[in-house]
Enzyme design. Structure first.
Site, PDB file in Angstrom:
ATOM      1  N   ARG A 382      31.251-101.245 -19.257  1.00 37.23           N
ATOM      2  CA  ARG A 382      31.847-102.504 -18.796  1.00 37.23           C
ATOM      3  C   ARG A 382      31.537-102.782 -17.330  1.00 37.23           C
ATOM      4  O   ARG A 382      31.626-103.922 -16.888  1.00 37.23           O
ATOM      5  CB  ARG A 382      33.368-102.475 -18.987  1.00 37.23           C
ATOM      6  CG  ARG A 382      33.825-102.730 -20.408  1.00 37.23           C
ATOM      7  CD  ARG A 382      35.313-103.066 -20.444  1.00 37.23           C
ATOM      8  NE  ARG A 382      35.773-103.259 -21.806  1.00 37.23           N
ATOM      9  CZ  ARG A 382      36.417-102.345 -22.521  1.00 37.23           C
ATOM     10  NH1 ARG A 382      36.665-101.152 -21.971  1.00 37.23           N
ATOM     11  NH2 ARG A 382      36.807-102.576 -23.753  1.00 37.23           N
ATOM     12  N   VAL A 504      32.937-111.189 -25.250  1.00 39.59           N
ATOM     13  CA  VAL A 504      32.519-109.880 -25.756  1.00 39.59           C
ATOM     14  C   VAL A 504      32.981-108.739 -24.853  1.00 39.59           C
ATOM     15  O   VAL A 504      33.403-108.950 -23.727  1.00 39.59           O
ATOM     16  CB  VAL A 504      30.986-109.832 -25.930  1.00 39.59           C
ATOM     17  CG1 VAL A 504      30.535-110.896 -26.911  1.00 39.59           C
ATOM     18  CG2 VAL A 504      30.267-110.015 -24.595  1.00 39.59           C
ATOM     19  N   GLU A 505      32.866-107.504 -25.377  1.00 38.19           N
ATOM     20  CA  GLU A 505      33.276-106.275 -24.686  1.00 38.19           C
ATOM     21  C   GLU A 505      34.738-106.318 -24.244  1.00 38.19           C
ATOM     22  O   GLU A 505      35.093-105.849 -23.176  1.00 38.19           O
ATOM     23  CB  GLU A 505      32.360-105.984 -23.484  1.00 38.19           C
ATOM     24  CG  GLU A 505      31.013-105.429 -23.884  1.00 38.19           C
ATOM     25  CD  GLU A 505      30.252-104.846 -22.709  1.00 38.19           C
ATOM     26  OE1 GLU A 505      30.841-104.609 -21.645  1.00 38.19           O
ATOM     27  OE2 GLU A 505      29.042-104.623 -22.860  1.00 38.19           O
ATOM     28  N   GLY A 506      35.562-106.929 -25.058  1.00 37.29           N
ATOM     29  CA  GLY A 506      36.978-107.084 -24.718  1.00 37.29           C
ATOM     30  C   GLY A 506      37.208-108.477 -24.179  1.00 37.29           C
ATOM     31  O   GLY A 506      36.780-108.795 -23.065  1.00 37.29           O
TER      32      GLY A 506
END
Length: 833
Positions: A382, A504-506
């Site tokens: 992240r 995306v990615e949370g």
């Protein structure tokens, strides 16, 4: 005894105001420095004796001092009963197994300092701020530069993918092996280099950056490097590095997005007819980047072992395995269409897919450890991929908008001179300076082995949100040039794609309200997690140790917050001198206030705090902007306190503290503290608004930032370093660069024409219509007139937008001879092979 007490009453001979002033001063000093409890006890005893207190009062104080300072007694009389009360009231939040894994997966870095209320500013200013190695820079200036020159963002969107030449070049130059160690055929680049390469590719073409970053981010390569068996590494890593294997990682499902723990994909261990152990897998995944062209799928699923064949129980939990895409039962071949952005994003399904048990990443030992693997990998990823894309776009915007504001004229002036344009320009330039500082600061920590999950969540959320602001402001500034699609348009595709990065990615809403503060308050707080674990384990000894230190922590930060607020941070010491010093002191002030208010929220809401997402989001904002401010200060010092960069330092820091102030004000107006809500909404809130920790950067400062963006030179180059800037004036950004160059070079000639116009020597008109009169009167020479014509041609060419014939506009997005890799023609329809 009474006679002795009377003799000890030495304060009686002093003035009352002096006595009480001294007592208050000692209290503030002890509170500010966090003096241990026994020192408070000694000081209290001296104060009582000095005031001539009666024997019964001193005796009672001694008894209390013994109870609080002798741990064995304190555990029995106080800590044990308090534990029972907290358990009954559920004050502290319960932690699920998946939450516990997520919390344990990462490490605590400088966010722990900010949570402490008394941050070690010297340490924070000494953290690594890395540069590229010679080998990494060679790759940036060589293959990465060449790849950018091969790709046209417009053509990629038109043909919905890359041509064979581009794919082959990426494989040949091992773009999919950036993080794979050299011993396996990769480059073994640092996180800093990985980030810089993705940012450069993003400055050229968003889908290009996405295609390269995914195999180098959360996926089979990274998981194998850290958790794979030696056999798995030897087989897959060389093939992944060369692009012989194309990986994807399948995690998200229709009913398991943010709540990945709710996944329904399953695997079951069974013994085959040959006596070997196998997995039978069933899954339904979506939003999986590169899945349609993958050759190996990293799959997350819940593993069951009903016959306990692995000897680890029946329900092992989330597991990760490698599944060859050509395995029977694997379904590929469809694509999602994420806002028309042409990168491979696809569903994948599997029905009764059989693979050997050693397909589990890490082998049998890896069974049930998939969630930990994913959380640890995300704690790093992240901080690299999406932040890198955002800073690549931010630097491109800074460079392009700065040039466009100088080139474009309205009402006879460059639009960059209008205050309405300067305001968003200052945000673009200031955000870019701050984001790039945070990119380097965080990558420095990652390269040292840190896995700061809270910090990387801050990076993902704030980089993408600030990136969204930057592209929105850029679209407003360039106006029609931003909404007219075509190869000349620098911003439209970024504008269209921005919600993807947000999602995306949370998803950003979840990242802000849950991960940054909700989990961050537990992970980064010096005592909260220890207290929760002690309660869960019914460990009175550990609870006693953490709880009373926590009480001291609260008192310390309450005193520090008050004194630093009254003195506006002047009581704090700065690790540096010069223009950054005052901001370090303000950072100490913000940290103390944040830490105290965080404890107010934990104490007031307890386990219900995770549901107070609006409030948690404001705490997340404060923590985020403190981290961004810390990184900005570190950058300024690491780069040698460049005088010309002071305007970017001041703008960034003032904006950061303005955002911190805004979040504090919102917390004070909304927090509910039993019996004390009125205090925060009234006196505390009023004091905060009167004694602000920060306010918006001034218009004068914003003007300086905006003007600096419009001047070619080292400062502008440093601010936008590492992006792809085409040399050709046939390219969109190249046109801006060329026009900006000739405008600056011809400025003295334009100044002559302006003076002549103002003096009445030539009539006011468009500059091209003034040339004949200016030549006739000797204001300029013939060569100078030609330079003006060339400049106006460049200016006009730069502001043009694309136009198409009806046939061009209506043409198919994919022509017969431009079929993307992995597709073929079938009865006139383009289908996946």
């Amino acid at each position: 005894m009474e006679a002795l007490i009377e003799q000890l009453g030495f304060f009686n001979e002093m003035a009352t105001w002096a006595v009480w002033s001294g007592i208050v001063l000692i209290f503030l000093i002890f509170g500010f420095t966090g003096a241990p409890l026994w020192i408070w006890a000694v000081a209290g005893l001296v104060a009582l004796a000095g005031l001539g207190a009666p024997v019964w009062l001193i005796s009672a104080f001694i008894v209390l001092a013994v109870i609080f300072n002798v741990k064995a007694i304190r555990r029995t009389l106080l800590s044990g009963p308090i534990m029972k009360v907290l358990e009954a009231l559920k004050i502290l939040p319960a932690i699920s197994e998946t939450e516990q894994t997520a919390i344990d997966a990462g490490t605590v870095w400088v966010e722990g300092e900010l949570f402490s209320g008394s941050p070690d500013l010297k340490r924070m200013n000494s953290e690594a701020y890395p540069d590229l190695t010679d080998k990494e820079r060679e790759f940036m200036d060589g293959p990465a530069e060449e790849l950018c020159s091969m790709v046209s963002d417009w053509k990629v969107f038109q043909r919905k993918g890359f041509d064979d030449e581009t794919w082959n070049f990426m494989k040949e130059k091992r773009f999919f092996g950036l993080i794979i160690p050299e011993e396996y055929g990769g480059y073994g680049f640092s996180a800093n280099a990985h980030s810089a390469i993705v940012a450069k590719l993003a400055s050229r073409c968003g889908p290009l950056a996405t295609t390269v970053m995914v195999p180098n981010s959360l996926g089979p390569a990274e998981l194998l490097m850290h958790y794979g068996t030696q056999e798995q590494k030897d087989h897959y890593l060389p093939r992944l590095a060369k692009g012989e294997e194309m990986p994807c990682f399948a995690l998200t499902e229709p009913n398991a997005g943010s709540d990945a723990g709710g996944m329904q994909s399953e695997g079951e261990v069974f013994k085959g007819d040959d006596g070997e152990l196998y997995l039978k897998l069933n899954w339904d995944k979506r939003y999986i980047t590169l899945a349609a062209i993958s050759t190996v799928i990293g799959l997350a699923f819940k593993l069951k072992d009903p016959d306990n064949l692995l000897g680890k129980g029946e329900n092992l939990g989330i597991t990760a395995a490698l599944v060859p895409s050509d395995t029977e039962g694997v379904e590929l071949g469809k694509r999602h269409d994420p806002l028309g952005v042409p990168f491979y994003n696809c569903p994948t399904r599997g029905k009764d897919v059989i693979v050997p048990v050693d397909a589990i990443i890490g082998g049998v030992e890896g069974a049930g450890n998939g969630w930990r693997m994913l959380m640890e990998s995300l704690a790093v990823g992240r901080g690299i991929s999406l932040p890198a894309q955002a800073i690549g776009g931010a630097k491109t915007a800074t460079r392009a908008v700065g040039a466009y504001a100088l080139i474009r004229k309205q009402f006879g002036l460059n639009i960059g001179k209008f205050e309405g344009i300067e305001e968003p320009m200052a945000k673009i330039g200031g955000y870019t300076y701050m984001m790039d500082a945070a990119r380097g600061y965080i990558c420095g920590a990652l390269d040292k082995g840190a896995k700061p999950a809270v910090v990387t969540a801050i990076a993902k959320y704030n980089f993408t949100e600030l990136g969204r602001e930057i592209v929105n402001d850029s679209m407003d500034i360039v106006g029609g040039a931003g909404i007219s699609m075509g190869p000349r348009n620098i911003f439209a595709h970024s504008y269209i794609a921005m919600p993807i990065a947000i999602t995306v990615e949370g998803a950003n809403i979840l990242t802000r309200t849950l991960m940054i503060f909700g989990q961050g308050a537990i992970r980064s707080h010096p005592y909260a997690l220890k207290e929760i674990e002690a309660l869960m384990n019914k460990d009175v000894k550990k609870f006693d140790d953490a709880f009373w230190k926590h009480i001291g922590h609260v008192v310390k930060n309450e005193v520090r917050s008050c004194l630093l607020s009254i003195t506006r941070g002047r009581l704090a010491s700065s690790p540096v001198s010069g223009p950054a010093a005052k901001y370090y002191r303000k950072l100490a002030w913000a940290s103390a206030s944040f830490a105290f208010m965080a404890d107010m929220a934990l104490g007031s809401y307890g386990g219900a705090l995770k549901m107070k997402e609006k409030l948690a989001g404001r705490y997340a904002d404060i923590l985020s902007w403190m981290l961004l401010a810390t990184a900005t200060l570190r950058r300024f010092e690491a780069e040698g306190r460049k005088k010309e960069d002071e305007i970017f330092l001041h703008w960034s820091m003032q904006h950061a503290f303005y955002r911190i102030q805004t979040a504090f004000d919102e917390i004070y107006s909304e927090i509910e503290v039993p019996g004390l809500s009125w205090l925060f909404r009234g006196p505390v809130g009023l004091w905060s608004r009167m004694n602000r920790i920060g306010k918006k950067p001034s218009d004068k400062l914003g003007h300086k930032v905006a003007q600096a963006m419009q001047v070619r030179g080292d400062q502008r180059d440093r601010l936008t370093s590492g992006i792809y800037v085409p040399e050709s004036a046939d390219e969109a950004l190249g046109k801006y660069e060329y026009a900006m160059k000739v405008i600056e070079e011809s400025f003295p000639i334009y100044k002559k024409l302006y003076k002549a116009t103002k003096a009445g020597e030539i009539k006011k008109a468009h500059v091209l219509k003034q040339l004949d009169a200016a030549l006739e009167k000797g204001v300029i020479t013939q060569d100078e007139a030609e330079i003006v014509k060339k400049t106006e041609e460049a200016r006009f060419d730069a502001i043009l937008v694309d136009e198409f014939t009806l046939d061009e506009y209506n043409r198919s997005a994919v022509s017969e001879d431009e079929i993307p890799l992995g597709y073929r023609k079938d009865d006139g329809e383009t289908v996946l092979v």
